[in-house]
Design a protein around this motif. Structure first.
Motif, PDB file in Angstrom:
ATOM      1  N   HIS A  39       2.697  46.503  49.750  1.00 34.99           N
ATOM      2  CA  HIS A  39       2.410  45.139  50.164  1.00 34.99           C
ATOM      3  C   HIS A  39       1.674  45.122  51.497  1.00 34.99           C
ATOM      4  O   HIS A  39       2.050  45.830  52.425  1.00 34.99           O
ATOM      5  N   THR A  40       0.659  44.300  51.570  1.00 31.79           N
ATOM      6  CA  THR A  40      -0.072  44.096  52.814  1.00 31.79           C
ATOM      7  C   THR A  40       0.666  43.072  53.663  1.00 31.79           C
ATOM      8  O   THR A  40       0.944  41.961  53.213  1.00 31.79           O
ATOM      9  N   LEU A  60       0.834  48.176  56.318  1.00 37.05           N
ATOM     10  CA  LEU A  60       1.241  48.404  54.931  1.00 37.05           C
ATOM     11  C   LEU A  60       2.750  48.608  54.824  1.00 37.05           C
ATOM     12  O   LEU A  60       3.323  49.420  55.566  1.00 37.05           O
ATOM     13  N   ALA A  61       3.378  47.885  53.918  1.00 35.68           N
ATOM     14  CA  ALA A  61       4.801  48.074  53.620  1.00 35.68           C
ATOM     15  C   ALA A  61       4.944  48.668  52.214  1.00 35.68           C
ATOM     16  O   ALA A  61       4.362  48.147  51.262  1.00 35.68           O
ATOM     17  N   THR A  62       5.708  49.737  52.119  1.00 38.30           N
ATOM     18  CA  THR A  62       6.003  50.369  50.831  1.00 38.30           C
ATOM     19  C   THR A  62       7.491  50.237  50.572  1.00 38.30           C
ATOM     20  O   THR A  62       8.308  50.652  51.405  1.00 38.30           O
ATOM     21  N   ILE A  63       7.851  49.646  49.444  1.00 42.15           N
ATOM     22  CA  ILE A  63       9.259  49.390  49.118  1.00 42.15           C
ATOM     23  C   ILE A  63       9.706  50.319  47.997  1.00 42.15           C
ATOM     24  O   ILE A  63       9.124  50.337  46.915  1.00 42.15           O
ATOM     25  N   THR A 151      17.631  49.693  49.137  1.00 41.42           N
ATOM     26  CA  THR A 151      16.211  49.362  49.189  1.00 41.42           C
ATOM     27  C   THR A 151      15.669  49.905  50.500  1.00 41.42           C
ATOM     28  O   THR A 151      16.230  49.638  51.562  1.00 41.42           O
ATOM     29  N   ILE A 152      14.606  50.683  50.426  1.00 44.93           N
ATOM     30  CA  ILE A 152      14.012  51.285  51.621  1.00 44.93           C
ATOM     31  C   ILE A 152      12.609  50.745  51.788  1.00 44.93           C
ATOM     32  O   ILE A 152      11.808  50.766  50.854  1.00 44.93           O
ATOM     33  N   ILE A 153      12.308  50.260  52.981  1.00 43.24           N
ATOM     34  CA  ILE A 153      10.988  49.694  53.254  1.00 43.24           C
ATOM     35  C   ILE A 153      10.336  50.526  54.346  1.00 43.24           C
ATOM     36  O   ILE A 153      10.791  50.543  55.490  1.00 43.24           O
ATOM     37  N   GLY A 154       9.277  51.241  53.972  1.00 45.83           N
ATOM     38  CA  GLY A 154       8.550  52.069  54.921  1.00 45.83           C
ATOM     39  C   GLY A 154       7.301  51.363  55.406  1.00 45.83           C
ATOM     40  O   GLY A 154       6.584  50.737  54.624  1.00 45.83           O
TER      41      GLY A 154
END
Length: 372
Positions: A39-40, A60-63, A151-154
């Protein structure tokens, strides 16, 4: 039949590419399959030390998240080709080796059922190392946690990471970073803190847009290298951040501040308060804590063994910047200790593993520098 020079070169290239056998990263061990989405996150930052004219407008978010959907297709390469090519060259791997590694993590798989913004499983905010690998280069640990419900959000910041690809297909290459320039590194660190804050302010909106059962109130922080420093730095000012774990990261700026929250420092064999190679930031930080504090180091490791590189080295010799520890063994150690900490601090489960040396893990050294 004659084969020209160009034809020979093409044949040799095709042969070398075909000789690279696809290898999958270790499978997550939890009860859930794992999904991933990108996700932007739009955010205007006029003080970005690496962006053109010091202005950046998004990150940038990567879930990574649990899903019940079984993989419906063959495993796919898990690194962007550009990311793989960069680290193949930088960390002495044969061209095509990292690009061939696959994963069963499923892009945009359905979420578990549940109410939007709620989950019995906590969320973990993750930050990668400064200059890489980006979040995707930490998939082994993050997908392991997701397979147990987390849930991990990088968060990846453009221009800092060697390469990022946004969901719309736009690719952004990083800039050269002088890691000996302390002022620059501290400026990048502050940008990480700004990103973390901006994401947390937007988090509720994102979850509603995704209509996802993601916990927005019970959050831990985790990071590798500079990401570990930022994980601790972000905890001071946000009550939603309950606990933090730093994987081998030197700390910056407020090292004497008391988190008053559970913290865990996990370092390489030469990164502890008992090491002859002293990291004064860890000593200052640990001396200032009044809450639950744990410190361990892992024999046979170096800094690179705290990201997916510790697995990459098992495929082809090893990156000389990693340690002699078996990479599969290190993956199991990281998975076990990181999960134990968050199970204890976010879910309230017992974690005797964190109270001293463990016979099952003789490589892991307990350092008795704790307040409780």
């Amino acid at each position: 039949m004659e084969i020209g020079y160009t034809g020979v070169i093409i044949w040799i290239f095709a042969f070398l590419q075909a000789s690279v056998v696809a290898v999958g990263i270790p499978q997550p061990t939890g009860p859930y399959q794992v999904g991933v989405s990108k996700h932007t996150i739009e955010h205007f930052n006029p003080n970005d030390p690496l962006a053109p004219k010091n202005v950046s407008t998004a990150f940038l978010a990567t879930i990574f998240y649990p899903t019940l959907q079984e993989p419906v297709s063959a495993p796919k390469a898990y690194l962007n080709p550009e990311t793989a090519a960069f680290f193949e060259k930088s960390w002495n791997y044969t061209s095509g080796v990292l690009a061939s590694i696959t994963s069963t993590v499923q892009h945009d798989a359905p979420y578990l059922e549940g109410r939007v913004g709620e989950s019995p499983y906590p969320t973990i905010l993750f930050g990668p190392g400064g200059g890489g690998p980006p979040v995707e280069g930490n998939t082994i640990l993050l997908s392991e946690l997701a397979s147990y419900g987390y849930t991990i959000i990088g968060l990846d910041h453009p221009f800092e990471q060697p390469f990022l690809r946004y969901p719309n297909g736009t690719g952004v290459y990083g800039v050269d970073i002088d890691y000996n320039d302390l002022n620059l590194i501290e400026a990048i660190y502050r940008t990480r803190l700004v990103d973390n804050t901006a994401f947390l302010e937007y988090f509720d909106v994102l979850v509603k847009e995704l209509k996802a059962p993601i916990n927005t109130t019970h959050i831990g922080t985790l990071g590798y290298s500079l990401g570990g420093a930022a994980a601790f730095g972000s905890m001071y000012d946000d009550d939603r951040l309950i606990s933090g774990l730093n994987l081998d990261g030197t700390l910056y700026e407020d090292t004497h501040a008391d988190e008053k929250k559970p913290v865990f420092l996990l370092g390489n064999e030469n990164h502890s308060t008992d090491s002859p190679i002293v990291d004064s930031s860890w000593i200052a930080f640990l001396s200032s804590q009044t809450g639950y504090t744990r410190q361990f180091s892992i024999n046979g490791t170096t800094h690179h063994d705290f990201c997916d590189d510790t697995f990459w080295k098992t495929i082809e010799g090893y990156d000389p910047s990693t340690g002699p520890i078996d990479g599969i063994r290190q993956v199991k150690i990281l998975n076990t200790y990181v999960k134990a900490f968050f199970d204890f601090t976010l879910l309230g489960r017992d974690a005797p593993l964190l109270d001293g040396p463990a016979a099952q893990w003789p490589e892991v050294v307990f350092h008795n520098f704790t307040q409780s």
